[in-house]
Design a protein around this motif. Structure first.
Motif, PDB file in Angstrom:
ATOM      1  N   LYS A  88      28.741  43.936  28.528  1.00 43.09           N
ATOM      2  CA  LYS A  88      29.481  44.777  27.466  1.00 43.09           C
ATOM      3  C   LYS A  88      30.274  43.750  26.724  1.00 43.09           C
ATOM      4  CE  LYS A  88      29.103  49.091  29.881  1.00 43.09           C
ATOM      5  NZ  LYS A  88      30.070  50.282  30.363  1.00 43.09           N
ATOM      6  N   GLY A  89      30.080  42.560  26.862  1.00 45.88           N
ATOM      7  CA  GLY A  89      30.490  41.475  26.031  1.00 45.88           C
ATOM      8  C   GLY A  89      31.824  40.667  26.724  1.00 45.88           C
ATOM      9  N   ARG A  90      31.940  40.825  28.054  1.00 47.37           N
ATOM     10  CA  ARG A  90      32.830  40.181  28.928  1.00 47.37           C
ATOM     11  C   ARG A  90      32.201  39.340  29.972  1.00 47.37           C
ATOM     12  NH1 ARG A  90      36.051  43.137  32.224  1.00 47.37           N
ATOM     13  NH2 ARG A  90      37.562  41.427  32.203  1.00 47.37           N
ATOM     14  N   VAL A  91      32.580  37.775  30.013  1.00 47.87           N
ATOM     15  CA  VAL A  91      31.685  37.269  30.891  1.00 47.87           C
ATOM     16  C   VAL A  91      32.737  36.031  31.258  1.00 47.87           C
ATOM     17  CG1 VAL A  91      31.048  35.358  29.229  1.00 47.87           C
ATOM     18  CG2 VAL A  91      29.647  35.827  31.448  1.00 47.87           C
ATOM     19  N   GLY A  92      32.470  35.472  32.504  1.00 47.08           N
ATOM     20  CA  GLY A  92      33.235  34.421  33.363  1.00 47.08           C
ATOM     21  C   GLY A  92      32.490  33.466  34.140  1.00 47.08           C
ATOM     22  N   PHE A  93      32.969  32.487  34.510  1.00 51.05           N
ATOM     23  CA  PHE A  93      32.202  31.645  35.587  1.00 51.05           C
ATOM     24  C   PHE A  93      33.404  31.083  36.534  1.00 51.05           C
ATOM     25  CE2 PHE A  93      33.359  28.390  32.838  1.00 51.05           C
ATOM     26  CZ  PHE A  93      33.821  27.250  33.492  1.00 51.05           C
ATOM     27  N   GLY A  94      32.981  30.954  37.668  1.00 51.17           N
ATOM     28  CA  GLY A  94      33.600  30.285  38.651  1.00 51.17           C
ATOM     29  C   GLY A  94      33.304  29.581  39.709  1.00 51.17           C
ATOM     30  N   HIS A  95      34.061  28.316  40.206  1.00 48.54           N
ATOM     31  CA  HIS A  95      33.188  27.588  41.237  1.00 48.54           C
ATOM     32  C   HIS A  95      34.180  27.643  42.726  1.00 48.54           C
ATOM     33  CE1 HIS A  95      33.322  23.034  43.034  1.00 48.54           C
ATOM     34  NE2 HIS A  95      32.273  23.605  42.767  1.00 48.54           N
ATOM     35  N   GLY A  96      33.463  27.524  43.670  1.00 46.99           N
ATOM     36  CA  GLY A  96      34.149  27.555  44.904  1.00 46.99           C
ATOM     37  C   GLY A  96      33.520  26.823  46.017  1.00 46.99           C
ATOM     38  N   ARG A 118      36.118  37.680  26.544  1.00 52.65           N
ATOM     39  CA  ARG A 118      35.595  38.615  25.721  1.00 52.65           C
ATOM     40  C   ARG A 118      34.898  38.129  24.593  1.00 52.65           C
ATOM     41  NH1 ARG A 118      34.976  43.728  25.562  1.00 52.65           N
ATOM     42  NH2 ARG A 118      36.252  44.342  27.275  1.00 52.65           N
ATOM     43  N   VAL A 119      33.568  38.165  24.341  1.00 53.94           N
ATOM     44  CA  VAL A 119      32.845  37.660  23.153  1.00 53.94           C
ATOM     45  C   VAL A 119      32.393  38.707  22.335  1.00 53.94           C
ATOM     46  CG1 VAL A 119      31.011  36.081  22.563  1.00 53.94           C
ATOM     47  CG2 VAL A 119      31.989  35.735  24.567  1.00 53.94           C
TER      48      VAL A 119
END
Length: 230
Positions: A88-96, A118-119
């Motif tokens: 719905k317009g929110r996104v993120g990325f992560g590394h582990g 938020r985009v």
């Protein structure tokens, strides 16, 4: 003989009582640890800003086997790259990184939830305008598309737009196929997106006036789109 039997039987009773008390304390510690674990998870969700019960879309983009040279030889592990969004317009990325794959994915997912952005989306399906993102050797071009176009993107970029909730977009990646650089370049392009409403507020104008200057729509359509945006 009777005294010897009584003395020999006394030691097992003492041992039994000692063992029973030890098990009792251990049981209480385990129960307390479970309650502390639940409280810690709730605090983690509150700190990351994740509402309780929110369903997120998790995409595993890339997993790589890594090694660390130590005194006794090499220590092998795994690195995971995960994209998380709510559609719905929110996104993120992560590394582990971790010694096992599931643990690495869990670390990357937790990092992605903490770094969500938020985009603004046009009609909840595409970008408001074209964009360009650059990171390292990666260059990404993002263009808005008409309804029914679909997600024209490959590899890591497709995972980002699917998690974001974009249905129609045209993209092009140039310079590298490294998933880490592609993801970061894509997020650089997404952070540059602005909505007509925010631009109108900043410039002190009406949304309809800004949309009418695009040239591809009439004044009536611009007014209708402005009402929808507002």
């Amino acid at each position: 003989m009777s005294e010897e039997i009584e003395v020999a039987g006394a030691a097992p009773e003492g041992e039994g009582r000692g063992r029973g008390r030890g098990r009792g304390r251990g049981g209480n510690d385990r129960r307390g640890g479970g309650e502390r674990g639940e409280r810690g998870q709730r605090r983690g969700r509150e700190a990351s800003g994740e509402p309780a019960g929110e369903e997120l879309i998790e995409k595993l983009v890339h997993i790589n086997r890594v090694s660390k040279t130590v005194k006794g030889g090499k220590r092998f592990g795994f690195a995971a790259l995960v994209v998380v969004g709510d559609g719905k317009g929110r996104v993120g990325f992560g590394h582990g990184k971790a010694r096992e794959v599931p643990e690495a994915i869990a670390k990357a997912t937790a990092a992605a939830k903490k770094a969500m952005i938020r985009v603004p989306l046009r009609d909840g399906r595409t970008m408001h305008h074209d964009g360009f993102g650059h990171f390292g050797a990666g260059k990404v071009y993002v263009r808005s598309a008409t309804q029914g176009t679909g997600i024209i993107a490959g590899g890591p970029m497709r995972a980002v737009f699917e998690a974001l909730g974009v249905a129609d977009v045209v993209t092009k990646s140039v310079g590298t196929n490294n998933p880490y650089n592609m993801i970061r370049a894509t997020f650089a392009a997404l952070t540059g997106q602005v909505s007509p409403k925010s631009v109108a507020q900043r410039r002190g104008k009406k949304v309809a006036d800004l949309l009418a200057r695009r040239g591809d729509i009439s004044a009536k359509v611009a007014e209708a789109d402005a009402e929808a945006v507002a």
